[in-house]
Design a protein around this motif. Structure first.
Motif, PDB file in Angstrom:
ATOM      1  N   LEU A 261     -13.093   3.911 -13.912  1.00  0.00           N
ATOM      2  CA  LEU A 261     -13.239   2.517 -13.468  1.00  0.00           C
ATOM      3  C   LEU A 261     -14.580   1.917 -13.876  1.00  0.00           C
ATOM      4  O   LEU A 261     -14.665   0.748 -14.257  1.00  0.00           O
ATOM      5  CB  LEU A 261     -13.090   2.444 -11.951  1.00  0.00           C
ATOM      6  CG  LEU A 261     -11.685   2.648 -11.379  1.00  0.00           C
ATOM      7  CD1 LEU A 261     -11.757   2.985  -9.901  1.00  0.00           C
ATOM      8  CD2 LEU A 261     -10.833   1.406 -11.616  1.00  0.00           C
ATOM      9  N   GLN A 434      -7.931   3.107  -5.775  1.00  0.00           N
ATOM     10  CA  GLN A 434      -8.318   1.884  -6.467  1.00  0.00           C
ATOM     11  C   GLN A 434      -7.866   1.927  -7.925  1.00  0.00           C
ATOM     12  O   GLN A 434      -7.391   0.913  -8.466  1.00  0.00           O
ATOM     13  CB  GLN A 434      -9.840   1.701  -6.409  1.00  0.00           C
ATOM     14  CG  GLN A 434     -10.300   0.409  -7.103  1.00  0.00           C
ATOM     15  CD  GLN A 434     -11.770   0.137  -6.922  1.00  0.00           C
ATOM     16  OE1 GLN A 434     -12.369   0.499  -5.916  1.00  0.00           O
ATOM     17  NE2 GLN A 434     -12.377  -0.517  -7.923  1.00  0.00           N
ATOM     18  N   GLN A 438      -5.285  -0.687  -9.759  1.00  0.00           N
ATOM     19  CA  GLN A 438      -5.642  -1.412 -10.977  1.00  0.00           C
ATOM     20  C   GLN A 438      -4.606  -1.198 -12.072  1.00  0.00           C
ATOM     21  O   GLN A 438      -4.210  -2.144 -12.769  1.00  0.00           O
ATOM     22  CB  GLN A 438      -7.011  -0.948 -11.469  1.00  0.00           C
ATOM     23  CG  GLN A 438      -7.512  -1.714 -12.688  1.00  0.00           C
ATOM     24  CD  GLN A 438      -8.805  -1.156 -13.235  1.00  0.00           C
ATOM     25  OE1 GLN A 438      -8.799  -0.224 -14.038  1.00  0.00           O
ATOM     26  NE2 GLN A 438      -9.922  -1.716 -12.791  1.00  0.00           N
ATOM     27  N   GLU A 441      -1.549  -3.279 -11.254  1.00  0.00           N
ATOM     28  CA  GLU A 441      -1.762  -4.697 -11.533  1.00  0.00           C
ATOM     29  C   GLU A 441      -1.683  -4.990 -13.028  1.00  0.00           C
ATOM     30  O   GLU A 441      -1.109  -6.000 -13.444  1.00  0.00           O
ATOM     31  CB  GLU A 441      -3.124  -5.124 -10.979  1.00  0.00           C
ATOM     32  CG  GLU A 441      -3.179  -5.167  -9.462  1.00  0.00           C
ATOM     33  CD  GLU A 441      -4.587  -5.386  -8.940  1.00  0.00           C
ATOM     34  OE1 GLU A 441      -5.512  -5.518  -9.784  1.00  0.00           O
ATOM     35  OE2 GLU A 441      -4.773  -5.409  -7.711  1.00  0.00           O
ATOM     36  N   LYS A 442      -2.259  -4.113 -13.848  1.00  0.00           N
ATOM     37  CA  LYS A 442      -2.214  -4.315 -15.297  1.00  0.00           C
ATOM     38  C   LYS A 442      -0.785  -4.234 -15.817  1.00  0.00           C
ATOM     39  O   LYS A 442      -0.382  -5.016 -16.680  1.00  0.00           O
ATOM     40  CB  LYS A 442      -3.091  -3.266 -15.995  1.00  0.00           C
ATOM     41  CG  LYS A 442      -4.579  -3.500 -15.850  1.00  0.00           C
ATOM     42  CD  LYS A 442      -5.374  -2.454 -16.630  1.00  0.00           C
ATOM     43  CE  LYS A 442      -6.873  -2.725 -16.536  1.00  0.00           C
ATOM     44  NZ  LYS A 442      -7.659  -1.702 -17.283  1.00  0.00           N
TER      45      LYS A 442
END
Length: 466
Positions: A261, A434, A438, A441-442
């Motif tokens: 990240l 997290q 992510q 979402e991508k």
């Protein structure tokens, strides 16, 4: 007629007359053949478990090139040496029958008395091990002890579990993690006699630059390899010439997720493997000092336990001039004791605690009404301070996530630490959560199904250790 005096026994005579293997067998240690040497019949390092239970005591005996029998204890790096050291350590740290302190005598005289007691045993009560001694070959240059669990590891080739947790090939290929992630091969037979083979993911646990355990993970399983010494050890990444920052996470998976990240270029990662002990804090301080690190980022889980770990680490990272520690833990409260000859740091911590309490009070009155009289319901939510002696103070902190977060930051603000300490929390419960969010979402942004959908971190389950 005067009786002739018994010859005085000295340490050199003890080493000459007492064979270490015979001594441990006589005291009740059992030879663990399965974990001794490069094979069962013949090897250089031999494991002995007290009463057959390594949890009671375990020593590993070997022969040096000069032919002397020596030992070490994987659970205590001070417990090693000759037969003299063996007796001395067990007098000072009683844990077995048959080795005791002699009343009225110092430690060295007690060693001699215990040696005499062994030498005076009737032959029928003393174990001898001529055949076993013949099988113990002297060490040669380059010979090192390899724990049994490491013999079951291979370089990382099966990355299915890691990919399933959302970690990319680029992350796993980073030089930071070369050799720091392994595969662990577990084989056996079912009750029906059918052979099976599992290839798990293993994270080596390091204590004072030696691998002393493995944290093993697979889909639906996590645990420790048998004989792992997790209470003192950390999982560590590699360092490079740019390393200035130590990032501390609760698990290796979280450390890898944080790297993916954040992509730092100057970080050394450490995982506490889900627990923070005094020994682990000491190891972290040693890492900071030995690597001349400037910053420590506490990136533990964003939950109550993670914030409590933060507190434990912060008080452990305080400079020796201002010793502090958690001296009491109750279901809803912790007490942090601080000794400081300087008034200003304590005054600053007290001011920031009062400011936090004022925020809690204002929040309470927004709901209860401006005329509401604070009572016990509010009282238990406030940070309280008291002076308990000359330069000695105690802060009583409610076990609430936002309270611990504020108090921990105030501790860092007020007191000098061995390095700059920063708190960094994930937006989710932990860094892997997290990362998964992510990735999801991508995938949704481009109208695709997520390529990885890792499950929640499983709880440790009881069962045979691998």
């Amino acid at each position: 007629m005067q009786q002739p005096r018994e010859p005085e026994l000295n340490f050199n005579q003890v080493k000459k007359d007492i064979n270490l293997v015979d001594l441990v067998l006589t005291l009740g240690y059992q030879h663990n053949r399965a974990k001794s040497g490069s094979d069962i019949e013949k090897g250089k390092f031999h494991t002995f478990d007290y009463k057959g239970k390594p949890g009671l005591d375990q020593v590993i005996i070997y022969k040096n090139p000069a032919g002397d029998y020596l030992y070490f204890n994987r659970a205590d790096d001070r417990d090693k040496g000759s037969v003299i050291d063996f007796l001395k350590h067990r007098i000072e740290n009683p844990r077995i029958d048959g080795v005791v302190a002699t009343p009225g005598k110092n430690i060295w005289a007690s060693v001699i008395e215990n040696a005499k007691r062994f030498l005076n045993l009737p032959a029928a009560e003393r174990s001898t091990s001529h055949q076993l001694q013949q099988r113990i070959e002297p060490l040669q240059r380059g010979d090192t002890y390899v724990p049994d669990f490491l013999r079951k590891t291979t370089p990382l080739t099966d990355t299915a579990y890691l990919m399933h947790r959302g970690l990319s090939p680029e992350t796993l290929a980073s030089p930071l993690f070369t050799g720091r992630i392994l595969n662990h091969v577990h084989t056996g037979q079912t009750k029906e006699g059918r052979p099976y083979k599992f290839v798990n993911t293993a994270f080596p646990q390091v204590y004072q630059d030696s691998i002393v355990g493995l944290e093993i993970k697979a889909n639906g399983f996590k645990g420790q390899a048998a004989d792992s010494l997790n209470s003192s050890a950390l999982w560590l990444s590699n360092t490079n010439s740019k390393t200035t920052t130590l990032v501390v996470a609760e698990s290796a998976i979280d450390a890898l997720s944080h790297y993916q990240l954040k992509q730092p270029t100057n970080a050394l990662y450490a995982s506490t493997s889900g627990q923070v002990t005094d020994n682990k804090v000491t190891e972290l301080k040693r890492l900071v000092e030995n690597n001349n690190l400037k910053t420590v980022k506490l990136a533990l889980d964003n939950n109550l336990e993670g914030h409590l770990f933060d507190t434990r680490l912060i008080v452990g990272l305080a400079r020796p001039a201002t010793p502090m520690g958690i001296v009491r833990t109750l279901p809803g409260l912790i007490t942090v004791a601080i000794h400081s000859v300087q008034d200003e740091p304590v005054s600053r911590l007290h001011r920031e605690a009062k400011a936090y309490n004022q925020q809690v009070l204002e929040s309470y009155r927004k709901v209860a009404g401006p005329e509401a009289v604070p009572g016990p319901t509010l009282d238990i939510e406030l940070i309280k301070a008291s002076k308990v002696g000359d330069h000695s103070y105690q802060f009583h902190v409610p076990k609430r996530l936002e309270t611990l977060a504020a108090f921990n930051q105030s501790l860092i603000n007020a007191f000098p630490m061995v390095a700059r300490v920063e708190l960094e929390k994930s937006k989710a419960n932990d860094w892997n959560d997290q990362l998964k969010e992510q990735l999801k979402e991508k995938s949704q942004a481009v109208g695709q199904e997520p390529t990885t959908a890792p499950e929640q971190e499983p709880r440790p389950r009881r069962g045979p250790r691998l």
